[in-house]
Design an enzyme around this catalytic site. Structure first.
Site, PDB file in Angstrom:
ATOM      1  N   GLU A 285       0.821  -1.218   0.000  1.00 14.86           N
ATOM      2  CA  GLU A 285       0.000   0.000   0.000  1.00 14.86           C
ATOM      3  C   GLU A 285       0.852   1.263   0.000  1.00 14.86           C
ATOM      4  O   GLU A 285       0.741   2.092   0.906  1.00 14.86           O
ATOM      5  CB  GLU A 285      -0.901   0.020   1.247  1.00 14.86           C
ATOM      6  CG  GLU A 285      -1.791  -1.195   1.427  1.00 14.86           C
ATOM      7  CD  GLU A 285      -2.439  -1.248   2.827  1.00 14.86           C
ATOM      8  OE1 GLU A 285      -2.055  -0.451   3.705  1.00 14.86           O
ATOM      9  OE2 GLU A 285      -3.317  -2.098   3.024  1.00 14.86           O
ATOM     10  N   GLY A 287       1.982   4.976  -0.615  1.00 14.86           N
ATOM     11  CA  GLY A 287       1.333   6.246  -0.916  1.00 14.86           C
ATOM     12  C   GLY A 287       2.399   7.264  -1.299  1.00 14.86           C
ATOM     13  O   GLY A 287       2.625   7.556  -2.468  1.00 14.86           O
ATOM     14  N   ARG A 288       3.085   7.761  -0.273  1.00 15.24           N
ATOM     15  CA  ARG A 288       4.104   8.785  -0.455  1.00 15.24           C
ATOM     16  C   ARG A 288       5.098   8.461  -1.577  1.00 15.24           C
ATOM     17  O   ARG A 288       5.422   9.310  -2.400  1.00 15.24           O
ATOM     18  CB  ARG A 288       4.882   8.934   0.868  1.00 15.24           C
ATOM     19  CG  ARG A 288       5.907  10.047   0.874  1.00 15.24           C
ATOM     20  CD  ARG A 288       6.810   9.912   2.112  1.00 15.24           C
ATOM     21  NE  ARG A 288       6.056   9.704   3.331  1.00 15.24           N
ATOM     22  CZ  ARG A 288       5.612  10.687   4.120  1.00 15.24           C
ATOM     23  NH1 ARG A 288       5.872  11.936   3.823  1.00 15.24           N
ATOM     24  NH2 ARG A 288       4.924  10.399   5.205  1.00 15.24           N
ATOM     25  N   CYS A 354      -1.941  34.011   9.867  1.00 14.93           N
ATOM     26  CA  CYS A 354      -1.630  34.621  11.155  1.00 14.93           C
ATOM     27  C   CYS A 354      -1.310  33.569  12.206  1.00 14.93           C
ATOM     28  O   CYS A 354      -2.114  33.302  13.101  1.00 14.93           O
ATOM     29  CB  CYS A 354      -2.796  35.481  11.598  1.00 14.93           C
ATOM     30  SG  CYS A 354      -3.117  36.763  10.412  1.00 14.93           S
ATOM     31  N   GLU A 355      -0.148  32.947  12.068  1.00  5.94           N
ATOM     32  CA  GLU A 355       0.355  31.934  13.000  1.00  5.94           C
ATOM     33  C   GLU A 355       1.865  31.951  12.844  1.00  5.94           C
ATOM     34  O   GLU A 355       2.354  31.929  11.714  1.00  5.94           O
ATOM     35  CB  GLU A 355      -0.083  30.517  12.564  1.00  5.94           C
ATOM     36  CG  GLU A 355      -1.526  30.217  12.676  1.00  5.94           C
ATOM     37  CD  GLU A 355      -1.856  29.334  13.863  1.00  5.94           C
ATOM     38  OE1 GLU A 355      -0.926  28.917  14.590  1.00  5.94           O
ATOM     39  OE2 GLU A 355      -3.049  29.085  14.056  1.00  5.94           O
ATOM     40  N   TYR A 383       0.575  14.136   0.768  1.00  5.01           N
ATOM     41  CA  TYR A 383       0.187  14.778   2.026  1.00  5.01           C
ATOM     42  C   TYR A 383       0.309  16.299   1.936  1.00  5.01           C
ATOM     43  O   TYR A 383       0.561  16.968   2.930  1.00  5.01           O
ATOM     44  CB  TYR A 383       0.995  14.192   3.206  1.00  5.01           C
ATOM     45  CG  TYR A 383       0.855  12.691   3.280  1.00  5.01           C
ATOM     46  CD1 TYR A 383      -0.358  12.117   3.634  1.00  5.01           C
ATOM     47  CD2 TYR A 383       1.913  11.840   2.928  1.00  5.01           C
ATOM     48  CE1 TYR A 383      -0.513  10.746   3.660  1.00  5.01           C
ATOM     49  CE2 TYR A 383       1.763  10.462   2.947  1.00  5.01           C
ATOM     50  CZ  TYR A 383       0.550   9.925   3.317  1.00  5.01           C
ATOM     51  OH  TYR A 383       0.397   8.564   3.334  1.00  5.01           O
TER      52      TYR A 383
HETATM   53  C1  LIG Z   1      -1.070   6.029   5.334  1.00  7.00           C
HETATM   54  C2  LIG Z   1      -1.190   4.591   5.045  1.00  7.00           C
HETATM   55  C3  LIG Z   1      -0.499   4.028   3.969  1.00  7.00           C
HETATM   56  C4  LIG Z   1       0.448   4.803   3.093  1.00  7.00           C
HETATM   57  O1  LIG Z   1       1.578   5.250   3.775  1.00  7.00           O
HETATM   58  P1  LIG Z   1       2.776   5.934   2.930  1.00  7.00           P
HETATM   59  O2  LIG Z   1       3.760   6.289   3.960  1.00  7.00           O
HETATM   60  O3  LIG Z   1       2.202   7.120   2.250  1.00  7.00           O
HETATM   61  O4  LIG Z   1       3.271   4.909   1.980  1.00  7.00           O
HETATM   62  C5  LIG Z   1      -0.706   2.696   3.698  1.00  7.00           C
HETATM   63  N1  LIG Z   1      -1.539   1.932   4.465  1.00  7.00           N
HETATM   64  C6  LIG Z   1      -2.210   2.452   5.503  1.00  7.00           C
HETATM   65  C7  LIG Z   1      -3.103   1.571   6.290  1.00  7.00           C
HETATM   66  C8  LIG Z   1      -2.058   3.791   5.838  1.00  7.00           C
HETATM   67  O5  LIG Z   1      -2.721   4.282   6.880  1.00  7.00           O
END
Ligand SMILES: *Cc1c(COP(=O)(O)O)cnc(C)c1O
Length: 425
Positions: A285, A287-288, A354-355, A383
């Protein structure tokens, strides 16, 4: 003017020249679409997905892109077209997948510690691949909803392997004291009890130990524990079809060479080694890793001002557009779109909110910039936009996807009318 294969798709066709993405100059994009503007390279996203697919080609696998990293419909579509599945964490993200690419519903896994009955129903009706269940109470609710709708639910228990991953505490998730998953020592009993329910199918076991993890070792350690559990379950007559290794592979946010393909190979090797005898499917899974370096946030300098000994570069982007520096003390490289000659000085790069927490960089050595100049915050594809807000009543940025020599708007800039539409005086 070919786009070079580097860790970042933003480059200067001529040394000292203007910054480009693919065949498109960022200055022309800023003129066309305004600033702040998120710009993404479709090429790089496709290239990163292919790295995982190639590294895992030796076994049955599915790359389930973690939608929460960047949920732009156009990005979901481009990944689905290349065979990706999705990891979602809300009913809203399921709706995004269904809007962008409904044919990918069967490649969706649903994670998250707080799924509601309505979200579970939506997942069952969409016939998603599996629910990554994070507690016994959730499993009971899943069974009840499945029975009610007469749709069998495939599930994976998300286990907590008690593995330490060296990352920011806000994005570390694999320790027993975290809210995620169930204690791996309880898992075997839970699977055995679920086996008695005809509306539940034990599809997999899943794990996700955190985010921005740079070393492959903790992934290997977690998967070794998970595959041992799968083997024990087999002795109990429960044969899981898959192991879901989660996401979390980190990138390099600092300047310099980053061997993305090498990182992916190292990661895949660690997983393969730890899977041992397990011959089922492997889900991951990421993402980043897929989208972070494909994106930049382009912003215009509004003012350069001196207060005492400090110099502040004030940009038209702010923490509401990109909160990572304020939230995780994250580092983003900041580069001028059209560099000027002159000596670099130490500055703070800040937004108009304003922070005092509204900063992109503190005490950063930056080449000279003047009001009206454009700068790009690199590695902002993950993100970034998804965590943006309307704080200070700032409409959210527009997003552009660059495909080779073409750029297209994939999300228009918000207007004040958008912001006011949901309110009543
Ligand atoms: C956030 C998340 C990801 C992705 O994480 P990355 O660091 O972006 O690869 C995968 N699985 C679950 C369950 C997550 O919460």
């Amino acid at each position: 003017m070919a786009e070079p294969k580097t860790s970042r798709p933003f480059y200067r066709p001529q040394a000292g020249g203007e910054l480009h993405c693919g065949g498109v100059s960022l200055e022309s994009l800023a003129r066309r679409f305004g600033t702040p503007l998120y710009v993404y390279s479709a090429n790089q996203i496709a290239e990163r997905l292919a790295m995982f697919q190639q590294a895992l080609a030796g076994r049955d696998h599915l790359v389930c892109y973690a939608v929460k990293a960047n949920s732009a419909l156009a990005i979901l579509k481009l990944l689905a077209k290349r065979g990706a599945g999705f990891d979602i964490v809300s009913g809203g993200e399921l709706e995004r997948v269904m809007a962008a690419t409904p044919e990918a519903a069967g490649r969706v896994v649903f994670s998250g510690v707080g799924k509601t009955a309505a979200e579970i129903d939506a997942g069952l009706k969409a016939a998603i691949l599996a629910f990554n269940v994070e507690s016994e109470a959730e499993l009971a609710l899943l069974a009840a909803r499945a029975r009610k709708l007469k749709i069998r639910a495939r599930f994976a228990l998300r286990v907590n392997p008690d593995v330490f991953a060296d990352t920011h505490p806000y994005i570390s998730t694999g320790l027993r004291e975290h809210k995620f998953g169930v204690d791996i020592r309880r898992a075997r009993a839970i699977y055995r009890s679920a086996a008695k329910d005809r509306w539940l199918e034990a599809y997999a076991v899943s794990v996700h130990i955190g985010s921005q993890i740079r070393s492959a070792d903790p992934f290997g350690a977690a998967i070794a524990r998970v595959s041992k559990l799968a083997m024990q379950l087999r002795e109990d007559g429960i044969t899981l079809k898959a192991i879901d290794a989660g996401g979390g592979l980190g990138i390099d946010y600092h300047d310099g060479a980053f061997d993305a393909a090498g990182k992916v190979e190292e990661y895949a090797e660690a997983l393969n080694r730890a899977l041992g005898e397990f011959d089922g499917r492997l889900l991951i899974e990421p993402g980043r890793f897929l989208v972070a370096q494909a994106g930049a946030l382009v912003t215009r300098v509004l003012y350069v001002k001196r207060n005492g000994k400090k110099t502040f570069v004030i940009t038209d982007a702010a923490m509401n557009d990109l909160i990572r520096p304020a939230l995780y003390q994250a580092h983003h490289e900041i580069v001028p779109v059209r560099p000027r000659a002159g000596r670099a000085c130490v500055v703070d790069v800040v937004g108009p909110v304003c922070e005092s927490g509204d900063f992109f960089a503190r005490d950063r050595k930056l080449v000279p910039v003047e009001p009206g100049d454009l700068v790009a915050l690199l590695d902002a594809g993950a993100y970034g936009m998804v965590q943006s807000s309307n704080y200070n009543s700032r409409p959210r940025a527009a997003e552009v996807l660059v495909e080779g020599a073409k750029a297209r708007l994939i999300r228009r800039r918000e207007t004040m009318a958008d912001l006011l539409a949901t309110e009543r005086v």
